[in-house]
Design a protein around this motif. Structure first.
Motif, PDB file in Angstrom:
ATOM      1  N   PRO A   1      73.874  25.917   9.283  1.00  0.00           N
ATOM      2  CA  PRO A   1      73.418  26.273  10.737  1.00  0.00           C
ATOM      3  C   PRO A   1      72.443  25.290  10.871  1.00  0.00           C
ATOM      4  O   PRO A   1      72.148  24.898  12.115  1.00  0.00           O
ATOM      5  N   ASN A   2      71.565  24.816  10.059  1.00  0.00           N
ATOM      6  CA  ASN A   2      70.648  23.665  10.490  1.00  0.00           C
ATOM      7  C   ASN A   2      70.886  22.504  10.992  1.00  0.00           C
ATOM      8  O   ASN A   2      70.799  21.978  12.085  1.00  0.00           O
ATOM      9  N   ALA A   3      72.149  21.983  10.412  1.00  0.00           N
ATOM     10  CA  ALA A   3      72.902  20.965  10.835  1.00  0.00           C
ATOM     11  C   ALA A   3      73.407  21.015  12.309  1.00  0.00           C
ATOM     12  O   ALA A   3      73.456  20.038  13.022  1.00  0.00           O
ATOM     13  N   LYS A   4      73.836  22.204  12.587  1.00  0.00           N
ATOM     14  CA  LYS A   4      74.506  22.434  13.791  1.00  0.00           C
ATOM     15  C   LYS A   4      73.620  22.517  14.853  1.00  0.00           C
ATOM     16  O   LYS A   4      73.602  21.909  16.091  1.00  0.00           O
ATOM     17  N   LYS A   5      72.211  23.049  14.738  1.00  0.00           N
ATOM     18  CA  LYS A   5      71.024  22.896  15.524  1.00  0.00           C
ATOM     19  C   LYS A   5      70.594  21.439  15.841  1.00  0.00           C
ATOM     20  O   LYS A   5      70.345  21.033  16.949  1.00  0.00           O
TER      21      LYS A   5
ATOM     22  N   ALA B   1      81.466  16.959  13.291  1.00  0.00           N
ATOM     23  CA  ALA B   1      82.429  16.959  12.030  1.00  0.00           C
ATOM     24  C   ALA B   1      81.818  17.459  10.570  1.00  0.00           C
ATOM     25  O   ALA B   1      82.035  18.386   9.962  1.00  0.00           O
ATOM     26  N   LYS B   2      80.560  16.663  10.388  1.00  0.00           N
ATOM     27  CA  LYS B   2      80.113  16.785   9.020  1.00  0.00           C
ATOM     28  C   LYS B   2      79.189  18.230   9.143  1.00  0.00           C
ATOM     29  O   LYS B   2      79.327  18.677   8.091  1.00  0.00           O
ATOM     30  N   ALA B   3      78.776  18.644  10.278  1.00  0.00           N
ATOM     31  CA  ALA B   3      77.845  20.038  10.130  1.00  0.00           C
ATOM     32  C   ALA B   3      79.083  21.153  10.084  1.00  0.00           C
ATOM     33  O   ALA B   3      78.787  22.025   9.380  1.00  0.00           O
ATOM     34  N   TYR B   4      80.283  20.943  10.765  1.00  0.00           N
ATOM     35  CA  TYR B   4      81.114  21.821  10.735  1.00  0.00           C
ATOM     36  C   TYR B   4      81.794  22.057   8.925  1.00  0.00           C
ATOM     37  O   TYR B   4      82.279  22.879   8.568  1.00  0.00           O
ATOM     38  N   GLU B   5      81.794  20.881   8.472  1.00  0.00           N
ATOM     39  CA  GLU B   5      82.424  20.686   7.055  1.00  0.00           C
ATOM     40  C   GLU B   5      81.621  21.243   6.072  1.00  0.00           C
ATOM     41  O   GLU B   5      81.995  22.021   5.107  1.00  0.00           O
ATOM     42  N   THR B   6      80.257  21.145   6.426  1.00  0.00           N
ATOM     43  CA  THR B   6      79.268  21.975   5.510  1.00  0.00           C
ATOM     44  C   THR B   6      78.817  23.283   5.724  1.00  0.00           C
ATOM     45  O   THR B   6      78.360  24.042   5.178  1.00  0.00           O
ATOM     46  N   ASP B   7      79.221  23.691   7.055  1.00  0.00           N
ATOM     47  CA  ASP B   7      78.961  24.803   7.768  1.00  0.00           C
ATOM     48  C   ASP B   7      77.382  25.201   7.496  1.00  0.00           C
ATOM     49  O   ASP B   7      76.994  26.504   7.198  1.00  0.00           O
TER      50      ASP B   7
END
Length: 625
Positions: free
Chosen positions: A452-456, A444-450
């Protein structure tokens, strides 16, 4: 263990798709969310009551992932049956089997870990009585504070000349419930506790002596505290009799050593959780079956009168401590106000939050179920009290006092099937992962900040083994798991073919009502498809999707993670836009979640919100049929 669809959706090793959020479906500020899917597993604990293959041998476990050898493992044995290559983590295990009979031949098997113990000595029932029904304890813990004298709408009782009070409605409900128990569960052992400024324990009410009373030292000297340090039953009787005779304003005979002890020792039992627990555990556990005690209990309940304030915390602590000797017992707490005397008082701020959290953990570990019933149009701070019911898998409800009888009946029908329940899901660690709370919060936090590194970084949180500590499980308990397909390195992708089918294993360890400990193991093969439409067209239970989302959203609210709850709500909102048959109950749940702010935490919810969140946490498929 049941799958949502006949096919799991294989994302082609690229993780789940994202989708743009249409303006009419927005409940967050996100531009994209992970698409909702059908990769959901359900575990309904009423299945524990159904028989499965009992396996006499010890379970053989993988030394790496602790998966247990079952029917699906037979295909992974070496020719000489000495090596088993685990189907979940590919570890080579030395097993040295002499024949295949040492491996279960069913996909649903139970291992008896520990036989049932002998009945506890304080259960002084005859052998015939012990084997003829449910002899667990049930304690009614009833608020008799001054506010319980409030009149209620008595149209239902228009034939009566006197007004109906809240306490009057509770009396009627308790007496009706006792009569039902006498017929349906005659061996049930029922005790009774009341609380106002004082806490009074009546036991089964068959003893003609006065109730054991606990109170603050400002009102009386606490006999309960001295009883808690003594194992002398005769002394207990003596102290109980003299207890109410001495008040601070009276001259106490100093030559009486026992009276002097009352004056000096443990005068703060209403404020000391550990001492109250110890005291309650020292009480005589010889409560008679309801078939023998119902007349005395009815008479005692009929004569109750309102008085004083609300020592809810001490009363609940006493009940839980008393019941801790017999897992599977439960308490029904009925109140119309906030705790304001002794431990757990709402006036103690954060200390009260910690008190109820600690008490909830203690009750859960002891296998005690706490049910909480409050009255309409009252403020009982369910955000605090509800934690105990939630963690022990009890009921939380706000009812019209005239409907109390139905609520009591509903609680007793939701039969407890096991205590100390843990559910562990194991999936193939090369291809699959399980979506647990930690991953969802980070996602949820990764999508909130959008970012890419957080998503990885989410890849590091993808586990192939997840265990949930359920505690108490009843016939309506159902939990869900979600799983997904891992992203693979390019070299691995080239060597991999599309997924066809994979095994899933669920291990449930639990204690039966008779005290025996068992391990139930389900191993099922799930087919995969790369056609999303095929997975969604072959749904076995759409109700499982709704139950899963209700559980997920409310669980994050309970853990004060409103942003994650709304992220899941955003997924649900997009899914609902494609389905015109969404249950109204789920729509109301989503509406509530949508109106929360990111700063909302569980302790800030009002009573109605708390009830609705906790009810949604226990959502099952039956609720949406």
């Amino acid at each position: 263990m049941e799958f949502c669809s006949k096919f799991a959706y294989d994302y082609g090793f690229s993780g789940s798709d994202s989708e743009d959020i249409e303006e009419e479906n927005k409940i967050t500020n996100l531009k994209k969310v992970r698409k909702a899917d059908t990769n959901i597993i359900s575990v309904a604990f009423d299945k524990l009551t159904a028989t499965s293959q009992m396996f006499a041998g010890e379970p053989k476990k993988c030394k790496n992932c602790e998966a247990i050898m079952t029917k699906t493992s037979r295909d992974n044995l070496s020719a000489d049956k000495n090596i088993w290559i685990c189907e979940f983590c590919f570890e080579q295990n030395s097993v040295k089997l002499t024949n295949l009979d040492e491996v279960p031949n069913e996909d649903d098997v139970t291992f008896l870990i520990e036989p049932a113990p002998e009945k506890p000595t304080e259960s002084k029932l005859s052998n015939e009585e012990n084997t003829s029904g449910d002899d667990k304890y049930l304690i009614y813990c009833v608020d008799i504070s001054g506010s319980m004298n409030t009149s209620i709408n008595r149209n239902y009782y228009s034939f009566r000349s006197q007004a109906m009070s809240r306490l009057g409605a509770v009396k009627i409900a308790c007496i009706e419930n006792l009569r039902t128990l006498k017929t349906d569960q005659p061996q049930k052992r029922v005790g009774f506790v009341t609380f106002s400024d004082e806490v009074k324990y009546y036991g089964d009410a068959t003893n003609s002596s006065k109730p054991i009373t606990m109170c603050n030292h400002n009102d009386r000297y606490s006999a309960g505290s001295i009883l808690s340090t003594s194992n002398n039953r005769a002394n207990k009787s003596f102290m109980g009799n003299i207890f109410s005779k001495f008040k601070p304003s009276q001259n106490k005979p100093s030559q009486n050593e026992n009276v002097q002890e009352i004056n000096n020792v443990h005068a703060n039992i209403m404020d000391n959780k550990e001492e109250m627990l110890e005291f309650s555990k020292n009480q005589d556990g010889d409560i008679k079956p309801i078939k023998k005690s119902h007349s005395d209990l009815e008479r005692k309940i009929t004569n109750l009168r309102t008085e004083g304030s609300t020592a809810l915390g001490p009363a609940l602590t006493f009940c839980i401590g008393f019941l801790s000797r017999l897992p599977g017992s439960q308490v029904i707490l009925c109140t119309d106000g906030c705790a304001n005397v002794g431990m757990g008082s709402v006036e103690s701020g954060q200390a009260s939050e910690q008190f109820y959290e600690d008490l909830a953990i203690y009750a859960k570990n002891k296998g005690i179920v706490v049910n909480v019933i409050t009255m309409e149009s009252t403020d009982c701070r369910l955000a605090l009290l509800g934690k105990v019911a939630d963690l022990t898998n009890g009921t939380v409800n706000i009812v019209n006092p005239l409907n109390l009888s139905e609520e009591f009946k509903s609680i007793l029908q939701n039969r407890l099937v096991a205590t100390d329940v843990k559910a562990k899901l194991i999936v193939n660690n090369k291809y699959l992962y399980i979506r647990d709370d930690d991953l969802e919060i980070a996602e949820a936090k990764a999508y909130e900040t959008d970012d890419p590194n957080a998503k990885k970084e989410l890849e590091k949180l993808k586990k192939s083994i997840v265990e949930k500590n359920i505690g108490n499980a009843n016939v309506e308990t159902e939990i869900t798991f979600e799983f997904g397909v891992k992203r693979l390195d390019e070299d691995v992708k080239k060597k991999s073919t599309k997924l066809d089918k994979l095994p899933f294993q669920l291990q449930i360890s639990y204690t039966m009502p008779n005290g025996a400990k068992a391990l139930r193991v389900y191993t099922k093969i799930q087919k995969f498809t790369q056609d999303r439409k095929q997975a969604e067209n072959e749904i076995i239970s759409k109700e499982l999707i709704w139950a899963n989302y209700a559980q997920k959203m409310s669980n994050h609210i309970s853990n004060s993670s409103a942003s994650t709850a709304q992220y899941r709500g955003q997924q649900l909102s997009s899914l609902m836009s494609k389905d015109e048959h969404v249950p109204e109950l789920l729509k109301e749940n989503l509406k509530m979640i949508k109106n929360f702010s990111f700063q909302t935490n569980s302790s800030s919810l009002n009573d109605v919100q708390t009830r609705d969140v906790l009810k949604a946490k226990k959502a099952n498929r039956k609720m949406f049929l």
